[in-house]
Write an enzyme that holds these catalytic residues in place. Sequence first.
Site, PDB file in Angstrom:
ATOM      1  N   GLY A  55       0.816  -1.219   0.000  1.00 26.72           N
ATOM      2  CA  GLY A  55       0.000   0.000   0.000  1.00 26.72           C
ATOM      3  C   GLY A  55       0.845   1.264   0.000  1.00 26.72           C
ATOM      4  N   SER A  56       2.025   1.195   0.573  1.00 29.46           N
ATOM      5  CA  SER A  56       2.880   2.390   0.631  1.00 29.46           C
ATOM      6  C   SER A  56       3.607   2.642  -0.683  1.00 29.46           C
ATOM      7  CB  SER A  56       3.884   2.261   1.777  1.00 29.46           C
ATOM      8  OG  SER A  56       3.207   2.392   3.007  1.00 29.46           O
ATOM      9  N   SER A  97       6.542   4.602   3.939  1.00 26.41           N
ATOM     10  CA  SER A  97       6.095   3.433   4.703  1.00 26.41           C
ATOM     11  C   SER A  97       5.068   3.925   5.719  1.00 26.41           C
ATOM     12  CB  SER A  97       7.257   2.754   5.424  1.00 26.41           C
ATOM     13  OG  SER A  97       6.755   1.765   6.312  1.00 26.41           O
ATOM     14  N   SER A  99       3.485   2.420   8.174  1.00 25.55           N
ATOM     15  CA  SER A  99       3.805   2.057   9.562  1.00 25.55           C
ATOM     16  C   SER A  99       5.170   2.599   9.971  1.00 25.55           C
ATOM     17  CB  SER A  99       3.826   0.529   9.705  1.00 25.55           C
ATOM     18  OG  SER A  99       4.861  -0.013   8.894  1.00 25.55           O
ATOM     19  N   THR A 102       8.612  -1.114   7.882  1.00 23.41           N
ATOM     20  CA  THR A 102       8.775  -2.105   6.827  1.00 23.41           C
ATOM     21  C   THR A 102      10.254  -2.261   6.473  1.00 23.41           C
ATOM     22  OG1 THR A 102       6.566  -1.733   6.028  1.00 23.41           O
ATOM     23  CG2 THR A 102       8.121  -2.615   4.426  1.00 23.41           C
ATOM     24  N   GLU A 234      -5.903  -8.250  -0.810  1.00 26.04           N
ATOM     25  CA  GLU A 234      -5.794  -7.955   0.620  1.00 26.04           C
ATOM     26  C   GLU A 234      -7.158  -7.799   1.289  1.00 26.04           C
ATOM     27  OE1 GLU A 234      -2.415  -5.439   2.081  1.00 26.04           O
ATOM     28  OE2 GLU A 234      -2.222  -4.989  -0.046  1.00 26.04           O
ATOM     29  N   HIS A 250       0.346  -8.658 -26.608  1.00 25.80           N
ATOM     30  CA  HIS A 250       1.505  -9.327 -27.200  1.00 25.80           C
ATOM     31  C   HIS A 250       1.880 -10.610 -26.472  1.00 25.80           C
ATOM     32  CE1 HIS A 250       2.287  -5.905 -29.866  1.00 25.80           C
ATOM     33  NE2 HIS A 250       1.770  -5.202 -28.865  1.00 25.80           N
ATOM     34  N   LYS A 342       5.473 -11.031   8.277  1.00 29.14           N
ATOM     35  CA  LYS A 342       6.305  -9.924   8.777  1.00 29.14           C
ATOM     36  C   LYS A 342       6.877 -10.270  10.149  1.00 29.14           C
ATOM     37  CE  LYS A 342       4.418  -5.819   6.496  1.00 29.14           C
ATOM     38  NZ  LYS A 342       3.794  -4.507   6.629  1.00 29.14           N
TER      39      LYS A 342
HETATM   40  C1  F6R Z   1      -1.562  -3.592   4.572  1.00 25.43           C
HETATM   41  C2  F6R Z   1      -0.960  -3.179   3.314  1.00 25.43           C
HETATM   42  C3  F6R Z   1       0.394  -3.698   2.975  1.00 25.43           C
HETATM   43  C4  F6R Z   1       1.470  -2.741   3.516  1.00 25.43           C
HETATM   44  C5  F6R Z   1       2.872  -3.288   3.297  1.00 25.43           C
HETATM   45  C6  F6R Z   1       3.967  -2.328   3.718  1.00 25.43           C
HETATM   46  O1  F6R Z   1      -2.760  -2.882   4.741  1.00 25.43           O
HETATM   47  O2  F6R Z   1      -1.528  -2.445   2.570  1.00 25.43           O
HETATM   48  O3  F6R Z   1       0.494  -3.851   1.582  1.00 25.43           O
HETATM   49  O4  F6R Z   1       1.343  -1.491   2.883  1.00 25.43           O
HETATM   50  O5  F6R Z   1       3.015  -4.493   3.977  1.00 25.43           O
HETATM   51  O6  F6R Z   1       3.728  -1.847   5.007  1.00 25.43           O
HETATM   52  P1  F6R Z   1       3.817  -0.264   5.259  1.00 25.43           P
HETATM   53  O7  F6R Z   1       2.799   0.328   4.329  1.00 25.43           O
HETATM   54  O8  F6R Z   1       3.466  -0.059   6.673  1.00 25.43           O
HETATM   55  O9  F6R Z   1       5.210   0.136   4.909  1.00 25.43           O
END
Ligand code: F6R
Length: 349
Positions: A55-56, A97, A99, A102, A234, A250, A342
């Site tokens: 997501g980030s 990121s 959170s 990551t 997700e 292609h 994770k």
């Molecule tokens: C969970 C999500 C994941 C996170 C990924 C990276 O909702 O969307 O795809 O984005 O695991 O974590 P962050 O975004 O915290 O760096």
Amino acid sequence: MTLDDPTRFAHVDRRRTRDVLAAFPAQCREALRLPLEPARTLDRPRAVIVAGMGGSAAGGDLAAACAVERLDVPVLVHRDYGLPALVGARDLVVVSSYSGDTAEALSAATTAIARGSTVVAVTSGGQLGALAAEREMPRVTLPAGLMPRMALGYLLFPLLTVLRAASLVLAGDGDEEEAVAVVDSLAPDLGPEQPTATNEAKRLALAMRGRLPVIYGGPATGPAAYRWKTDLEENAKTFAAAGVLPEMNHNEIEAWAGPGAEARHLVLLREGEERPEIARRFALVRELLGTRAGGLSEAWARGRGRLARLLSLAYLGQWTSYYVAILRGVDPWPVPTLDALKGRMRDAA
Ligand code: F6R
């Protein structure tokens, strides 16, 4: 099964993801105003690298798609540890990121610092937030408490703010406001209160139900197609595939000749003013694959600017994946396998 039964939402969507999606326009509006701190201008870079995962990284994909049409500087999205060999002291590395914890993004940040790049952090905190504070790095601090994939507004608009500080203007006059206005006007049409008969996202979810969704975008809407795929994975915890025209013409197009095509649902992400060759290719894909697929839907981007178009398709995809989750009886909020992996990686470190 109906998607118009309010008790169904309360039963399956225990963390009230629907409220977060309904508040997405407000999130975007707030994201527009989040400041780069300390407020400063950045050197105009040779290249911009947005380093992030999942997501980030999604905001980076949308920003890079806008950049292709407007900038004379490449915007690359990096989804890995470290950084590509080309990245050096003349480049801007935006580490994204949500959170801030990551591992791949933290590794990119350390590499960028070691190479003397300009490094900006976009995060709600975590280790990246701590690193940014300790090294007095420029940063955009995001409000915490969301699932990263549901924080697309926070992960997109601040990138535009950072790039502007480096004299790179990704969106034209009024384009950012237009993008917010477009998702604002879509919100009531896509939410749970809007009945299926007039709700595009509910209709899409019901159409693709029980089949593998295969989403194709054009050269400009391709990043939105990939975003639909990851949101389906997700939120609804189901497989989805994504591809881009003209490239899929292609190669992937041949896969529709094989057995099982009727178990797939084809979704085409379209926009007005496609170049005629692309419109013709979409028409041919419809003609050639539409009869083989179990079903076919088209979704059209809203708005004038690139940003509005991409964001409107991404928002429609968020709600569609939400309703697929509800139909599957799956809570869209938690991602337990992702979290477990994770955790295991952290334990092994
Ligand atoms: C969970 C999500 C994941 C996170 C990924 C990276 O909702 O969307 O795809 O984005 O695991 O974590 P962050 O975004 O915290 O760096």
